[in-house]
Design an enzyme around this catalytic site. Structure first.
Site, PDB file in Angstrom:
ATOM      1  N   ASP A  23       0.893  -1.155   0.000  1.00 19.67           N
ATOM      2  CA  ASP A  23       0.000   0.000   0.000  1.00 19.67           C
ATOM      3  C   ASP A  23       0.937   1.211   0.000  1.00 19.67           C
ATOM      4  OD1 ASP A  23      -2.193   1.798   0.821  1.00 19.67           O
ATOM      5  OD2 ASP A  23      -1.132   1.778   2.735  1.00 19.67           O
ATOM      6  N   ASP A  25       0.009   5.162   0.964  1.00 23.73           N
ATOM      7  CA  ASP A  25      -0.144   6.180   2.021  1.00 23.73           C
ATOM      8  C   ASP A  25      -0.198   5.547   3.409  1.00 23.73           C
ATOM      9  OD1 ASP A  25      -2.088   7.661  -0.411  1.00 23.73           O
ATOM     10  OD2 ASP A  25      -0.312   8.609   0.430  1.00 23.73           O
TER      11      ASP A  25
HETATM   12  C1  XBP Z   1      -4.930   6.090   1.304  1.00 26.25           C
HETATM   13  C2  XBP Z   1      -6.156   6.751   0.952  1.00 26.25           C
HETATM   14  C3  XBP Z   1      -6.049   7.957   0.075  1.00 26.25           C
HETATM   15  C4  XBP Z   1      -5.360   9.097   0.847  1.00 26.25           C
HETATM   16  C5  XBP Z   1      -5.647  10.418   0.194  1.00 26.25           C
HETATM   17  O1  XBP Z   1      -4.652   5.330   0.164  1.00 26.25           O
HETATM   18  O2  XBP Z   1      -7.225   6.304   1.317  1.00 26.25           O
HETATM   19  O3  XBP Z   1      -7.364   8.329  -0.217  1.00 26.25           O
HETATM   20  O4  XBP Z   1      -5.886   9.141   2.178  1.00 26.25           O
HETATM   21  O5  XBP Z   1      -5.210  10.356  -1.158  1.00 26.25           O
HETATM   22  P1  XBP Z   1      -3.856   3.939   0.366  1.00 26.25           P
HETATM   23  P2  XBP Z   1      -6.231  10.751  -2.317  1.00 26.25           P
HETATM   24  O6  XBP Z   1      -3.757   3.693   1.857  1.00 26.25           O
HETATM   25  O7  XBP Z   1      -4.712   2.909  -0.351  1.00 26.25           O
HETATM   26  O8  XBP Z   1      -2.532   4.183  -0.291  1.00 26.25           O
HETATM   27  O9  XBP Z   1      -6.820  12.075  -1.952  1.00 26.25           O
HETATM   28  O10 XBP Z   1      -5.362  10.798  -3.556  1.00 26.25           O
HETATM   29  O11 XBP Z   1      -7.244   9.636  -2.358  1.00 26.25           O
END
Ligand code: XBP
Length: 279
Positions: A23, A25
């Site tokens: 993953d 973020d």
């Molecule tokens: C994390 C998310 C993303 C981020 C914000 O993604 O849920 O939505 O919080 O980024 P992951 P965006 O953990 O699947 O990497 O605004 O681009 O969605």
């Protein structure tokens, strides 16, 4: 004497680790605070009275995908719509501005990879393991983060990069993980996935994949049932991780050996316990 024989399973009976899926973020890097600040600066720019505090953002992270997060927030906090806009188009426009702002902040902030991430990725490559990325964020955000944290050819390191552009059903749906497994042509039980949220863990576990969770302050209280390990980070030699769930088989930081153990590869030699005489 049968009791002290050691049974070695032959190769086609042993599940071998084939791939690691990451993953983005909160897992590859601690980016959620930068996302949160970008959301709030964009809301101010659009004259919205919205402010996502850390406490509120913890709850909002139960919605994967920033555009959907904004859109659902709108239902409870309906904004004054600009002429010709509806909630969907306005949410998309706000999110586009936030994404451009986030990219600038990521570069200015020099957000680094979390401890152990680069080491583990290099170790996986050195052992010929395949790599994938499964994220709800946009490909542009993945590129911004990794262009500044990995060598120039990093994209060739990841065989499949699945983002919110290709996968419409976001985590906790297993769709993003099923897509990567299908593209790689491997079985889910040959994979270890790295996640940081309850949604991410649900997505991978329901795709049949073993998960290692690395928590941070936005997600440490999440429910990670089904995860193989819940840690405060991947750790490094000399910087042991802290385990809050699961069995690390004595390891103090995440390496490929531990990943192999989680899929059951190194359990191929099953020493039979000597039956005690009194049995
Ligand atoms: C994390 C998310 C993303 C981020 C914000 O993604 O849920 O939505 O919080 O980024 P992951 P965006 O953990 O699947 O990497 O605004 O681009 O969605």
């Amino acid at each position: 004497e049968n009791n002290d024989r050691v049974y070695k399973l032959n190769d086609d009976q042993v599940t071998k680790l084939q791939a690691l899926i990451f993953d983005v973020d909160g897992t590859l890097a601690d980016t959620e605070e930068v996302h949160r600040l970008a959301f709030n600066e964009t809301f101010r720019k659009f004259g919205l009275e919205w402010h996502w505090s850390p406490e509120l953002y913890v709850r909002l992270l139960s919605i994967s995908g920033g555009r959907i997060r904004i859109r659902q927030f709108m239902d409870e906090h309906p904004p004054q719509l600009p002429p010709g806009e509806d909630f969907d188009s306005f949410a998309a426009r706000i999110h586009q501005d936030k994404t451009e702002r986030y990219a600038r902040m990521l570069v200015e902030g020099h957000v680094a990879l979390r401890p152990g991430v680069l080491r583990l990725i290099k170790e996986a490559r050195a052992q010929g393991l395949r790599l994938g990325i499964a994220t709800s964020t946009a490909l542009s955000n993945v590129k911004t983060l990794l262009d500044h944290n990995l060598p120039a050819d990093w994209e060739s390191w990841f065989e499949v990069i699945a983002t919110c552009e290709q996968i419409k059903k976001q985590k906790p749906s297993p769709a993003v993980y099923n897509h990567i497994i299908w593209k790689m042509g491997i079985s889910p039980n040959e994979v270890v996935a790295f996640e940081d949220t309850e949604n991410g863990n649900c997505a991978a576990v329901s795709a049949g994949i073993k998960t290692i969770i690395t928590t941070h302050n936005f997600t440490e209280h999440h429910d990670f049932r089904g995860a193989s390990l819940v840690l405060n980070g991947l750790g490094d030699s000399g910087h042991p991780f802290r385990i809050s769930q699961g069995n690390a088989h004595g390891a103090t930081f995440v390496d490929i050996n531990l990943c192999r153990q989680l899929v059951g590869e190194l359990a191929a030699v099953i020493p039979l316990q000597k039956h005690s005489a009194k049995q």
